[in-house]
Design a protein around this motif. Structure first.
Motif, PDB file in Angstrom:
ATOM      1  N   ALA A  18       0.827  -1.197   0.000  1.00 51.33           N
ATOM      2  CA  ALA A  18       0.000   0.000   0.000  1.00 51.33           C
ATOM      3  C   ALA A  18       0.870   1.260   0.000  1.00 51.33           C
ATOM      4  O   ALA A  18       1.914   1.317   0.640  1.00 51.33           O
ATOM      5  CB  ALA A  18      -0.912  -0.002   1.227  1.00 51.33           C
ATOM      6  N   ARG A  19       0.413   2.274  -0.758  1.00 48.82           N
ATOM      7  CA  ARG A  19       1.150   3.536  -0.815  1.00 48.82           C
ATOM      8  C   ARG A  19       0.858   4.379   0.417  1.00 48.82           C
ATOM      9  O   ARG A  19      -0.201   4.259   1.027  1.00 48.82           O
ATOM     10  CB  ARG A  19       0.750   4.312  -2.063  1.00 48.82           C
ATOM     11  CG  ARG A  19       1.034   3.600  -3.365  1.00 48.82           C
ATOM     12  CD  ARG A  19       0.495   4.413  -4.536  1.00 48.82           C
ATOM     13  NE  ARG A  19      -0.957   4.525  -4.480  1.00 48.82           N
ATOM     14  CZ  ARG A  19      -1.675   5.317  -5.296  1.00 48.82           C
ATOM     15  NH1 ARG A  19      -1.064   6.033  -6.228  1.00 48.82           N
ATOM     16  NH2 ARG A  19      -2.990   5.368  -5.191  1.00 48.82           N
ATOM     17  N   ASN A  20       1.823   5.250   0.793  1.00 46.68           N
ATOM     18  CA  ASN A  20       1.543   6.189   1.880  1.00 46.68           C
ATOM     19  C   ASN A  20       0.944   7.471   1.306  1.00 46.68           C
ATOM     20  O   ASN A  20       0.871   7.656   0.079  1.00 46.68           O
ATOM     21  CB  ASN A  20       2.803   6.475   2.708  1.00 46.68           C
ATOM     22  CG  ASN A  20       3.944   7.045   1.884  1.00 46.68           C
ATOM     23  OD1 ASN A  20       3.722   7.873   1.002  1.00 46.68           O
ATOM     24  ND2 ASN A  20       5.158   6.596   2.165  1.00 46.68           N
ATOM     25  N   ILE A  21       0.543   8.392   2.189  1.00 51.62           N
ATOM     26  CA  ILE A  21      -0.151   9.604   1.742  1.00 51.62           C
ATOM     27  C   ILE A  21       0.745  10.474   0.871  1.00 51.62           C
ATOM     28  O   ILE A  21       0.299  11.037  -0.146  1.00 51.62           O
ATOM     29  CB  ILE A  21      -0.656  10.395   2.967  1.00 51.62           C
ATOM     30  CG1 ILE A  21      -1.714   9.570   3.716  1.00 51.62           C
ATOM     31  CG2 ILE A  21      -1.244  11.737   2.550  1.00 51.62           C
ATOM     32  CD1 ILE A  21      -2.184  10.194   5.018  1.00 51.62           C
ATOM     33  N   SER A  22       2.018  10.578   1.235  1.00 50.89           N
ATOM     34  CA  SER A  22       2.950  11.421   0.467  1.00 50.89           C
ATOM     35  C   SER A  22       3.107  10.903  -0.961  1.00 50.89           C
ATOM     36  O   SER A  22       3.145  11.694  -1.915  1.00 50.89           O
ATOM     37  CB  SER A  22       4.314  11.470   1.158  1.00 50.89           C
ATOM     38  OG  SER A  22       4.207  12.093   2.420  1.00 50.89           O
ATOM     39  N   GLU A  23       3.199   9.576  -1.102  1.00 51.75           N
ATOM     40  CA  GLU A  23       3.338   8.996  -2.440  1.00 51.75           C
ATOM     41  C   GLU A  23       2.100   9.268  -3.286  1.00 51.75           C
ATOM     42  O   GLU A  23       2.207   9.598  -4.476  1.00 51.75           O
ATOM     43  CB  GLU A  23       3.579   7.492  -2.330  1.00 51.75           C
ATOM     44  CG  GLU A  23       4.936   7.124  -1.741  1.00 51.75           C
ATOM     45  CD  GLU A  23       5.075   5.637  -1.471  1.00 51.75           C
ATOM     46  OE1 GLU A  23       6.214   5.151  -1.435  1.00 51.75           O
ATOM     47  OE2 GLU A  23       4.032   4.970  -1.281  1.00 51.75           O
ATOM     48  N   TYR A  64      -4.174  17.450  -0.914  1.00 56.26           N
ATOM     49  CA  TYR A  64      -3.805  16.647   0.258  1.00 56.26           C
ATOM     50  C   TYR A  64      -5.026  15.886   0.776  1.00 56.26           C
ATOM     51  O   TYR A  64      -4.931  14.691   1.126  1.00 56.26           O
ATOM     52  CB  TYR A  64      -3.236  17.542   1.360  1.00 56.26           C
ATOM     53  CG  TYR A  64      -2.943  16.795   2.636  1.00 56.26           C
ATOM     54  CD1 TYR A  64      -1.799  16.007   2.755  1.00 56.26           C
ATOM     55  CD2 TYR A  64      -3.831  16.843   3.717  1.00 56.26           C
ATOM     56  CE1 TYR A  64      -1.538  15.298   3.919  1.00 56.26           C
ATOM     57  CE2 TYR A  64      -3.580  16.141   4.873  1.00 56.26           C
ATOM     58  CZ  TYR A  64      -2.431  15.372   4.976  1.00 56.26           C
ATOM     59  OH  TYR A  64      -2.180  14.669   6.125  1.00 56.26           O
ATOM     60  N   VAL A  97      -5.507  11.843   1.123  1.00 52.62           N
ATOM     61  CA  VAL A  97      -5.910  11.142   2.340  1.00 52.62           C
ATOM     62  C   VAL A  97      -7.102  10.229   2.064  1.00 52.62           C
ATOM     63  O   VAL A  97      -7.160   9.086   2.548  1.00 52.62           O
ATOM     64  CB  VAL A  97      -6.243  12.149   3.464  1.00 52.62           C
ATOM     65  CG1 VAL A  97      -6.862  11.434   4.667  1.00 52.62           C
ATOM     66  CG2 VAL A  97      -4.993  12.898   3.907  1.00 52.62           C
ATOM     67  N   TRP A 110      -5.854   7.236   0.181  1.00 54.82           N
ATOM     68  CA  TRP A 110      -5.095   6.362   1.095  1.00 54.82           C
ATOM     69  C   TRP A 110      -6.036   5.544   1.973  1.00 54.82           C
ATOM     70  O   TRP A 110      -5.824   4.351   2.200  1.00 54.82           O
ATOM     71  CB  TRP A 110      -4.176   7.216   1.959  1.00 54.82           C
ATOM     72  CG  TRP A 110      -3.442   6.438   3.016  1.00 54.82           C
ATOM     73  CD1 TRP A 110      -2.300   5.718   2.865  1.00 54.82           C
ATOM     74  CD2 TRP A 110      -3.817   6.305   4.392  1.00 54.82           C
ATOM     75  NE1 TRP A 110      -1.928   5.141   4.057  1.00 54.82           N
ATOM     76  CE2 TRP A 110      -2.841   5.483   5.010  1.00 54.82           C
ATOM     77  CE3 TRP A 110      -4.868   6.796   5.165  1.00 54.82           C
ATOM     78  CZ2 TRP A 110      -2.903   5.146   6.358  1.00 54.82           C
ATOM     79  CZ3 TRP A 110      -4.924   6.462   6.509  1.00 54.82           C
ATOM     80  CH2 TRP A 110      -3.953   5.645   7.085  1.00 54.82           C
ATOM     81  N   THR A 111      -7.105   6.188   2.451  1.00 54.19           N
ATOM     82  CA  THR A 111      -8.083   5.497   3.300  1.00 54.19           C
ATOM     83  C   THR A 111      -8.750   4.358   2.539  1.00 54.19           C
ATOM     84  O   THR A 111      -8.914   3.250   3.062  1.00 54.19           O
ATOM     85  CB  THR A 111      -9.149   6.486   3.799  1.00 54.19           C
ATOM     86  OG1 THR A 111      -8.519   7.544   4.528  1.00 54.19           O
ATOM     87  CG2 THR A 111     -10.144   5.780   4.711  1.00 54.19           C
ATOM     88  N   GLU A 163      -7.513   2.722  -0.028  1.00 51.10           N
ATOM     89  CA  GLU A 163      -6.535   1.662  -0.252  1.00 51.10           C
ATOM     90  C   GLU A 163      -6.319   0.829   1.004  1.00 51.10           C
ATOM     91  O   GLU A 163      -6.149  -0.395   0.924  1.00 51.10           O
ATOM     92  CB  GLU A 163      -5.209   2.268  -0.722  1.00 51.10           C
ATOM     93  CG  GLU A 163      -5.260   2.814  -2.137  1.00 51.10           C
ATOM     94  CD  GLU A 163      -3.893   3.218  -2.646  1.00 51.10           C
ATOM     95  OE1 GLU A 163      -2.884   2.946  -1.950  1.00 51.10           O
ATOM     96  OE2 GLU A 163      -3.810   3.807  -3.743  1.00 51.10           O
ATOM     97  N   GLN A 164      -6.314   1.477   2.164  1.00 49.59           N
ATOM     98  CA  GLN A 164      -6.159   0.748   3.422  1.00 49.59           C
ATOM     99  C   GLN A 164      -7.336  -0.184   3.666  1.00 49.59           C
ATOM    100  O   GLN A 164      -7.162  -1.334   4.101  1.00 49.59           O
ATOM    101  CB  GLN A 164      -6.015   1.730   4.597  1.00 49.59           C
ATOM    102  CG  GLN A 164      -4.745   2.557   4.586  1.00 49.59           C
ATOM    103  CD  GLN A 164      -3.509   1.687   4.704  1.00 49.59           C
ATOM    104  OE1 GLN A 164      -3.392   0.851   5.586  1.00 49.59           O
ATOM    105  NE2 GLN A 164      -2.568   1.881   3.791  1.00 49.59           N
TER     106      GLN A 164
END
Length: 282
Positions: free
Chosen positions: A2-7, A49, A53, A56-57, A59-60
């Motif tokens: 999984a990618r992080n938020i910055s990526e 941003y 987020v 990212w959520t 994807e998690q």
């Protein structure tokens, strides 16, 4: 992974700066750096941003859902031999499984305590399709040497396997002392060296090869000869014969080219190395 938020935000900003409509509206060249045009407190930066987020959520959540589905499928599908091998290696002596599970509660235990409780140090599981039988060979370890488990640990291990195995699977547990390996070898050595030194080195090479085979690894006469050929001073190796005797057998088996030990590992028995000075004149 999984990618992080910055990526995720970096990918969004790159696509934003490549967009020709956005470039025309804001006046930047397509492909320019986002940070050169928009500050940290700009509305555009904050919005991108927030979108990052949100992505990212999602994807998690998808990743977690995938892990849960995989775990459910593994619980439903019959396990492969490797799963049994890994589970046997995870067995902990004198410990109870957590309620209605195949795992232990190790909270409060140090790493050394967990390692000490896992008395099975070597294991392999093989399936016999003809006999519909899963054979699991195990061994413990003491002072760096392989050895059989105590009768008490074997009893606990059998109960553990019975608890975790799939319904209907027939399991044969093999926990026995090492097979004894014997061999007779003629070694033609360089006559300029001391026969005793070359002989000792050859005996050590044989023992090292036998004792360091992978657990349930296959012994071969060819590999033994190759190992001896690498000993300093050895010119020619002639293997006269090799044999093995399982701990639960009263007879010795002559090895014809190769053999997998019944216990999963060997211990050196009668090693005979006959030294013969090598005469280049024949």
């Amino acid at each position: 992974m999984a990618r992080n938020i910055s990526e995720i935000k970096s990918e969004i900003t790159r696509e934003f700066m490549r967009n020709e409509s956005a470039a025309e509206r804001y006046g930047f060249e397509s492909g320019a750096a986002f940070s050169d045009w928009f500050g940290a407190l700009s509305v555009e930066n904050i919005l991108l941003y927030v979108w990052a987020v949100c992505a990212w959520t999602v994807e998690q959540l998808v990743s977690r859902h995938k892990a849960e589905v995989t775990a459910e499928l593994e619980a439903l599908v019959a396990h492969r031999p490797k799963w049994y091998r890994d589970k046997v290696l995870a067995f902990m002596a004198d410990k109870e499984l957590e309620g209605d599970s195949d795992t232990y509660d190790t909270e409060g235990m140090s790493e050394s305590e967990v390692t000490a409780a896992r008395v099975v140090k070597h294991a392999v599981a093989t399936e016999s399709r003809d006999a519909s039988l899963l054979t699991i060979k195990v061994a413990g370890e003491s002072g760096g040497a392989r050895g059989s488990l105590s009768q008490e640990y074997e009893r606990q291990l059998k109960a553990y396997i019975s608890e975790i195995k799939d319904a209907g699977v027939r399991v044969a547990l093999v926990n026995m002392a090492a097979d004894t390996f014997n061999c007779t070898v003629d070694v033609y050595y360089n006559a300029m060296l001391q026969a005793g030194n070359v002989q000792t080195a050859c005996e050590s090479a044989i023992r090292e090869y036998i004792e360091n085979l992978p657990f349930n690894g296959e012994y071969t006469n060819m590999a033994l000869v190759d190992r001896l050929q690498g000993v300093e001073g050895v010119q020619i190796v002639e293997l006269r014969g090799s044999s093995a005797q399982a701990a639960n057998e009263s007879t010795t088996t002559q090895i014809n080219a190769r053999l997998t030990p019944a216990a999963g590992y060997f211990t050196p028995g009668k090693i005979t190395v006959n030294m013969k000075a090598y005469d280049e004149q024949g």
